[in-house]
Design a protein around this motif. Structure first.
Motif, PDB file in Angstrom:
ATOM      1  N   ALA A  50      67.587  72.892  58.723  1.00  0.00           N
ATOM      2  CA  ALA A  50      68.234  72.145  56.735  1.00  0.00           C
ATOM      3  C   ALA A  50      67.828  74.342  56.262  1.00  0.00           C
ATOM      4  O   ALA A  50      68.675  74.259  56.097  1.00  0.00           O
ATOM      5  N   TRP A  51      66.841  74.956  56.525  1.00  0.00           N
ATOM      6  CA  TRP A  51      66.476  76.135  55.131  1.00  0.00           C
ATOM      7  C   TRP A  51      68.033  77.185  55.916  1.00  0.00           C
ATOM      8  O   TRP A  51      68.505  77.441  55.400  1.00  0.00           O
ATOM      9  N   PRO A  52      68.532  77.454  57.191  1.00  0.00           N
ATOM     10  CA  PRO A  52      69.826  78.516  57.553  1.00  0.00           C
ATOM     11  C   PRO A  52      70.613  77.071  57.212  1.00  0.00           C
ATOM     12  O   PRO A  52      71.990  78.610  56.378  1.00  0.00           O
ATOM     13  N   ALA A  53      70.962  76.283  57.608  1.00  0.00           N
ATOM     14  CA  ALA A  53      71.887  75.240  56.252  1.00  0.00           C
ATOM     15  C   ALA A  53      72.835  75.124  55.118  1.00  0.00           C
ATOM     16  O   ALA A  53      73.702  75.636  54.597  1.00  0.00           O
ATOM     17  N   LYS A  54      71.062  75.464  54.854  1.00  0.00           N
ATOM     18  CA  LYS A  54      70.785  75.674  52.984  1.00  0.00           C
ATOM     19  C   LYS A  54      71.048  76.609  52.578  1.00  0.00           C
ATOM     20  O   LYS A  54      71.940  76.958  51.554  1.00  0.00           O
ATOM     21  N   ILE A  55      71.004  77.718  53.260  1.00  0.00           N
ATOM     22  CA  ILE A  55      71.112  78.978  53.181  1.00  0.00           C
ATOM     23  C   ILE A  55      72.675  79.728  53.185  1.00  0.00           C
ATOM     24  O   ILE A  55      73.404  80.200  53.055  1.00  0.00           O
ATOM     25  N   PHE A  56      72.721  79.174  54.515  1.00  0.00           N
ATOM     26  CA  PHE A  56      74.872  79.118  54.397  1.00  0.00           C
ATOM     27  C   PHE A  56      75.714  78.549  53.544  1.00  0.00           C
ATOM     28  O   PHE A  56      76.002  79.440  53.182  1.00  0.00           O
ATOM     29  N   CYS A  57      75.029  77.575  53.214  1.00  0.00           N
ATOM     30  CA  CYS A  57      76.173  76.703  52.207  1.00  0.00           C
ATOM     31  C   CYS A  57      75.928  77.793  50.319  1.00  0.00           C
ATOM     32  O   CYS A  57      76.949  77.045  49.731  1.00  0.00           O
ATOM     33  N   THR A  58      74.833  78.133  50.541  1.00  0.00           N
ATOM     34  CA  THR A  58      74.957  78.750  48.888  1.00  0.00           C
ATOM     35  C   THR A  58      75.188  80.636  48.721  1.00  0.00           C
ATOM     36  O   THR A  58      76.089  80.907  48.345  1.00  0.00           O
ATOM     37  N   PHE A  59      75.278  80.890  49.979  1.00  0.00           N
ATOM     38  CA  PHE A  59      75.857  82.618  50.234  1.00  0.00           C
ATOM     39  C   PHE A  59      77.579  82.098  50.405  1.00  0.00           C
ATOM     40  O   PHE A  59      77.836  82.265  49.158  1.00  0.00           O
ATOM     41  N   LEU A  60      77.722  81.168  51.110  1.00  0.00           N
ATOM     42  CA  LEU A  60      79.071  81.039  50.344  1.00  0.00           C
ATOM     43  C   LEU A  60      80.233  80.502  49.517  1.00  0.00           C
ATOM     44  O   LEU A  60      80.879  80.786  49.225  1.00  0.00           O
ATOM     45  N   ARG A  61      79.183  79.717  48.944  1.00  0.00           N
ATOM     46  CA  ARG A  61      79.805  78.805  47.497  1.00  0.00           C
ATOM     47  C   ARG A  61      79.081  80.440  46.422  1.00  0.00           C
ATOM     48  O   ARG A  61      79.780  79.222  45.642  1.00  0.00           O
ATOM     49  N   GLY A  62      78.394  80.933  47.121  1.00  0.00           N
ATOM     50  CA  GLY A  62      77.756  82.270  46.051  1.00  0.00           C
ATOM     51  C   GLY A  62      78.843  83.596  45.460  1.00  0.00           C
ATOM     52  O   GLY A  62      78.834  83.727  44.717  1.00  0.00           O
ATOM     53  N   THR A  63      79.976  83.500  46.704  1.00  0.00           N
ATOM     54  CA  THR A  63      80.600  84.539  47.041  1.00  0.00           C
ATOM     55  C   THR A  63      81.731  84.550  46.815  1.00  0.00           C
ATOM     56  O   THR A  63      82.126  82.873  46.922  1.00  0.00           O
ATOM     57  N   PRO A  64      82.514  84.969  46.285  1.00  0.00           N
ATOM     58  CA  PRO A  64      84.309  84.489  46.137  1.00  0.00           C
ATOM     59  C   PRO A  64      84.361  84.939  47.788  1.00  0.00           C
ATOM     60  O   PRO A  64      84.614  85.403  48.067  1.00  0.00           O
ATOM     61  N   LEU A  65      85.924  83.985  47.828  1.00  0.00           N
ATOM     62  CA  LEU A  65      86.802  84.135  48.574  1.00  0.00           C
ATOM     63  C   LEU A  65      86.881  84.780  49.148  1.00  0.00           C
ATOM     64  O   LEU A  65      87.346  85.086  50.541  1.00  0.00           O
ATOM     65  N   LEU A  66      87.878  85.396  48.155  1.00  0.00           N
ATOM     66  CA  LEU A  66      88.955  86.622  48.786  1.00  0.00           C
ATOM     67  C   LEU A  66      87.841  88.298  49.282  1.00  0.00           C
ATOM     68  O   LEU A  66      87.984  88.326  50.445  1.00  0.00           O
TER      69      LEU A  66
END
Length: 229
Positions: A50-66
């Motif tokens: 659960a924690w790696p999945a949460k960190i993964f989602c938070t990191f990618l949603r929190g940084t620009p796609l570019l």
């Protein structure tokens, strides 16, 4: 307005449109599959998942796609050239192309956003429906496949439609890593002909038409599987 250039550039326009649609389909299909695993890990998985999945989602949603795209293309791409034997392998013609890095970065980014959508939808499924499945003796895996996930997807369908449209509008970023998508073709036309507005209008019409098709298709799906709250 001068659209006479279309006669000379229509093969490139078609190829660019295909690249755009292909990038969208790859990122949405594989991103959604990955999102299912990420969402389930956060909702019912053990803490070490659960924690790696949460960190993964938070990191990618929190940084620009570019930025993510450039990190993959210029960062990971440069490191891959150091792997012994990779340049001579059958994989190199694929791995050396910007399309590969665009597809990977778009897929991971879409998965992060869609995982949060599915996580909320999974949590909103009535507990009574899950208890009924358990009462019938369903295993956790069968319960998830037959009741929990289908019900969550039905609930999330309107949001999923919006996310797919947003993913479509993000595809022009692939132009920055040498992908010859439709926007890249419009940029080339502008450089060759010094026309600015006409190529952009063609791109705009294409995106509007594809958006209408996406919305229409998902509304038809939603009509077939009405959401009961």
């Amino acid at each position: 307005m001068n659209f006479g250039w279309i006669a000379a550039y229509w093969p490139l326009l078609v190829a660019g449109a295909v690249q755009t649609v292909l990038l969208l389909v790859i990122s949405v299909v594989f991103g959604f599959i990955l999102a299912i695993g990420l969402a389930r890990a956060q909702v019912s998985g053990p803490r070490w998942l659960a924690w790696p999945a949460k960190i993964f989602c938070t990191f990618l949603r929190g940084t620009p796609l570019l930025i993510q795209l450039w990190l993959f293309y210029y960062g990971v791409g440069s490191l891959m050239t150091m792997i012994p034997g990779l340049r001579g392998s059958f994989l190199w013609p694929v791995l050396r192309e910007g399309f590969f890095f665009a597809a990977v970065s778009f897929t991971l980014n879409y998965a992060a956003y869609e995982a949060e959508v599915l996580r909320g939808a999974l949590l909103s499924v009535p507990k009574g429906e899950l208890e009924a499945g358990r009462a019938f003796g369903m295993s956790p895996g069968k319960l998830f496949r037959r009741i929990w996930l289908p019900r969550a997807i039905r609930i999330a369908l309107p949001t999923i439609a919006g996310e797919i449209v947003l993913q479509l509008k993000a595809t022009p970023l692939a132009f920055t890593v040498t992908v010859m998508d439709l926007y890249a073709v419009a940029y080339k036309v502008r450089q060759d002909t010094l026309l600015v507005y006409e190529p952009l209008l063609v791109v705009t019409v294409f995106y509007v038409l594809v958006t209408m098709l996406i919305v229409r298709a998902l509304r038809l799906v939603e009509a077939q599987v009405p959401i009961r709250r």
